[in-house]
Design an enzyme around this catalytic site. Structure first.
Site, PDB file in Angstrom:
ATOM      1  N   LYS A 213      10.853  -1.495   0.718  1.00 28.52           N
ATOM      2  CA  LYS A 213       9.572  -1.509   1.394  1.00 28.52           C
ATOM      3  C   LYS A 213       9.621  -2.596   2.462  1.00 28.52           C
ATOM      4  O   LYS A 213       9.877  -3.768   2.157  1.00 28.52           O
ATOM      5  CB  LYS A 213       8.471  -1.807   0.386  1.00 28.52           C
ATOM      6  CG  LYS A 213       7.094  -1.761   1.014  1.00 28.52           C
ATOM      7  CD  LYS A 213       6.026  -1.745  -0.048  1.00 28.52           C
ATOM      8  CE  LYS A 213       4.664  -1.688   0.582  1.00 28.52           C
ATOM      9  NZ  LYS A 213       3.602  -1.750  -0.421  1.00 28.52           N
ATOM     10  N   ARG A 223      -4.717   0.121   4.677  1.00 30.41           N
ATOM     11  CA  ARG A 223      -5.477  -1.076   4.292  1.00 30.41           C
ATOM     12  C   ARG A 223      -6.965  -0.862   4.528  1.00 30.41           C
ATOM     13  O   ARG A 223      -7.794  -1.403   3.807  1.00 30.41           O
ATOM     14  CB  ARG A 223      -4.908  -2.302   5.003  1.00 30.41           C
ATOM     15  CG  ARG A 223      -3.517  -2.607   4.451  1.00 30.41           C
ATOM     16  CD  ARG A 223      -2.844  -3.805   5.059  1.00 30.41           C
ATOM     17  NE  ARG A 223      -1.461  -3.901   4.557  1.00 30.41           N
ATOM     18  CZ  ARG A 223      -0.520  -4.653   5.093  1.00 30.41           C
ATOM     19  NH1 ARG A 223      -0.793  -5.399   6.148  1.00 30.41           N
ATOM     20  NH2 ARG A 223       0.685  -4.667   4.580  1.00 30.41           N
ATOM     21  N   LYS A 236       2.844 -10.046   4.769  1.00 25.75           N
ATOM     22  CA  LYS A 236       3.564  -9.819   3.519  1.00 25.75           C
ATOM     23  C   LYS A 236       5.061 -10.066   3.677  1.00 25.75           C
ATOM     24  O   LYS A 236       5.869  -9.541   2.907  1.00 25.75           O
ATOM     25  CB  LYS A 236       3.268  -8.392   3.023  1.00 25.75           C
ATOM     26  CG  LYS A 236       1.767  -8.150   2.784  1.00 25.75           C
ATOM     27  CD  LYS A 236       1.477  -6.842   2.064  1.00 25.75           C
ATOM     28  CE  LYS A 236      -0.021  -6.734   1.745  1.00 25.75           C
ATOM     29  NZ  LYS A 236      -0.340  -5.537   0.927  1.00 25.75           N
ATOM     30  N   GLU A 252      18.783  -4.370  -2.322  1.00 24.43           N
ATOM     31  CA  GLU A 252      17.532  -4.196  -3.077  1.00 24.43           C
ATOM     32  C   GLU A 252      17.616  -2.954  -3.962  1.00 24.43           C
ATOM     33  O   GLU A 252      17.275  -2.983  -5.141  1.00 24.43           O
ATOM     34  CB  GLU A 252      16.359  -3.981  -2.122  1.00 24.43           C
ATOM     35  CG  GLU A 252      15.467  -5.141  -1.811  1.00 24.43           C
ATOM     36  CD  GLU A 252      14.682  -5.714  -2.970  1.00 24.43           C
ATOM     37  OE1 GLU A 252      14.589  -5.100  -4.051  1.00 24.43           O
ATOM     38  OE2 GLU A 252      14.162  -6.818  -2.794  1.00 24.43           O
ATOM     39  N   LYS A 267      10.168   3.104   2.561  1.00 26.91           N
ATOM     40  CA  LYS A 267       8.821   3.037   3.117  1.00 26.91           C
ATOM     41  C   LYS A 267       8.744   1.953   4.182  1.00 26.91           C
ATOM     42  O   LYS A 267       9.218   0.852   3.914  1.00 26.91           O
ATOM     43  CB  LYS A 267       7.863   2.725   1.977  1.00 26.91           C
ATOM     44  CG  LYS A 267       6.421   2.608   2.369  1.00 26.91           C
ATOM     45  CD  LYS A 267       5.642   2.191   1.156  1.00 26.91           C
ATOM     46  CE  LYS A 267       4.202   1.959   1.540  1.00 26.91           C
ATOM     47  NZ  LYS A 267       3.427   1.409   0.490  1.00 26.91           N
ATOM     48  N   SER A 293       0.542   5.771   6.235  1.00 25.05           N
ATOM     49  CA  SER A 293      -0.718   6.035   6.922  1.00 25.05           C
ATOM     50  C   SER A 293      -0.611   5.953   8.446  1.00 25.05           C
ATOM     51  O   SER A 293      -1.181   6.777   9.163  1.00 25.05           O
ATOM     52  CB  SER A 293      -1.773   5.056   6.409  1.00 25.05           C
ATOM     53  OG  SER A 293      -1.322   3.718   6.557  1.00 25.05           O
ATOM     54  N   TYR A 332       0.476  12.430   3.498  1.00 25.46           N
ATOM     55  CA  TYR A 332      -0.937  12.813   3.520  1.00 25.46           C
ATOM     56  C   TYR A 332      -1.114  14.239   4.046  1.00 25.46           C
ATOM     57  O   TYR A 332      -2.178  14.819   3.939  1.00 25.46           O
ATOM     58  CB  TYR A 332      -1.733  11.812   4.374  1.00 25.46           C
ATOM     59  CG  TYR A 332      -1.617  10.399   3.828  1.00 25.46           C
ATOM     60  CD1 TYR A 332      -2.337  10.015   2.705  1.00 25.46           C
ATOM     61  CD2 TYR A 332      -0.739   9.468   4.398  1.00 25.46           C
ATOM     62  CE1 TYR A 332      -2.209   8.747   2.176  1.00 25.46           C
ATOM     63  CE2 TYR A 332      -0.601   8.188   3.876  1.00 25.46           C
ATOM     64  CZ  TYR A 332      -1.343   7.839   2.768  1.00 25.46           C
ATOM     65  OH  TYR A 332      -1.205   6.580   2.232  1.00 25.46           O
TER      66      TYR A 332
END
Ligand code: PBG
Length: 343
Positions: A213, A223, A236, A252, A267, A293, A332
């Protein structure tokens, strides 16, 4: 005299002399031959549908930055899940918009067996047992600061967050989640979640790791959807991967697999197709992408302005994930594309 060059003007060589008669266009000449040689295909079985849930009844709020995407109360979410199952969509992923009064420093409401996510799992499981339920064991919709970890003295603390996330995963499994998909990027979370699930009798609950991510601008509309846009202070970057890095993403994923991840996720999606391909080649495990999104919003916004053909851009972007090596995509667009694919 060379018959190939006879009709060409002096100084031009025959194209066949250049190509050696290899013509890539032969198989592209008609619809039937293009279909015959098509290498990758998008099917309804590739789709995971992320949905946003809220308290109440008969509530449906459109998310401004995500036209066509709604926050829904559970009665409506169950109906949508039934519709998704009828279309053949294999799984849905639930995300909550939690009342502000329930958010705190540690995201403690994530542990409440009756939080909206757990209620959604129970309601959907009861009504639509044939659809898979994926829950995000992340704290951000539950914290008062919008971070995915517990914030102490300005630092996202790793191990305390992992304990919280692992406990949340057990609660989500108890409520009926089939796959736990932690998106917090703390070190060691996959192993801790696996141990906690197993210790509580949830050996059959799988883990889809948001393994790679990236710290990304493309999460903006999400958000807004979960109500963290106004809360989040800072960024982040101390826990998500730097989007400049690729080897780090491989390491990772390697670690998450060693700790017990059943599936990997990349992502955001489209800007990270290179990562998908690297992971698939390296590990050969079920690999997913999250078309996030911001990616959805870009396609919808350009289409709304008449700048691109939205339907074709949707299909092309989703097929790109398959070409890059994905086994499936969180999108989505899932219900729209499923309806389209089913004719
Ligand atoms: C947070 C989370 C995010 C998304 C899913 N889970 C965003 C973030 O990290 O802030 C993004 C999904 C999207 O943008 O569609 N744990």
């Amino acid at each position: 005299m060379n018959t190939h060059t006879r009709t060409l003007s002096p100084g031009h060589r025959s194209v066949d002399e250049i190509t050696g008669s290899r013509r890539m266009r032969r198989m592209r000449k008609a619809d039937w031959s293009r279909r015959l040689v098509q290498e990758n295909r998008l099917t309804v079985d590739d789709l995971i549908w992320p949905i946003f849930v809220i308290e109440g009844t008969n509530r449906r709020e459109e998310i401004a930055a995500m036209p066509g995407v709604y926050r829904m109360s559970l009665d409506l979410a169950v109906k949508e899940a039934e519709g998704a199952a009828r279309l053949g969509i294999p799984a849905i992923a639930t995300f909550p918009n939690v009342e502000m009064s329930l958010r705190d420093q540690t995201g403690s409401h994530i542990l409440d067996p009756d939080n909206i996510i757990n209620k959604a799992s129970r309601a959907i499981k009861a009504a639509v047992p044939e659809i898979g339920i994926i829950t995000d064991a992340a704290l951000d919709p539950f914290t008062s600061h919008g971070h995915d970890g517990i914030l102490r003295d300005g630092i996202i603390v790793n191990d305390e967050t992992v304990a919280q996330v692992a406990a949340a995963a057990v609660g989500q499994a108890a409520a009926g989640a089939d796959i736990i998909a932690p998106s917090d990027m703390m070190d060691g979370r996959i192993g801790a979640i696996r141990q906690a699930l197993d210790a509580n009798g949830f050996q059959d609950v799988a883990i889809m790791s948001y393994a790679t991510k990236f710290a990304s601008a493309f999460y903006g509309p999400y958000r807004e959807a979960v109500g963290t846009a106004g809360l989040l202070k800072g960024d982040k970057k101390t826990y998500y991967i730097d989007h400049a890095n690729s080897d780090e993403a491989v390491r990772e994923a390697e670690q998450d697999l060693a700790e017990g991840a059943d599936m990997l996720m990349v992502k955001p999606g489209l800007p990270y197709l290179d990562i998908i391909r690297r992971l698939k080649d390296e590990f050969r495990v079920p690999t997913f992408a999250y078309q996030v999104s911001g990616e959805y919003a870009m396609i919808r916004a350009a289409a709304a302005n008449g700048w691109i053909d939205g339907e074709r851009a949707m299909l092309e972007s989703l097929l790109a994930f398959k070409r890059a090596g994905c086994d499936g995509i969180l999108t989505y667009f899932a219900p729209q594309v499923a309806a389209l694919l089913r004719g």
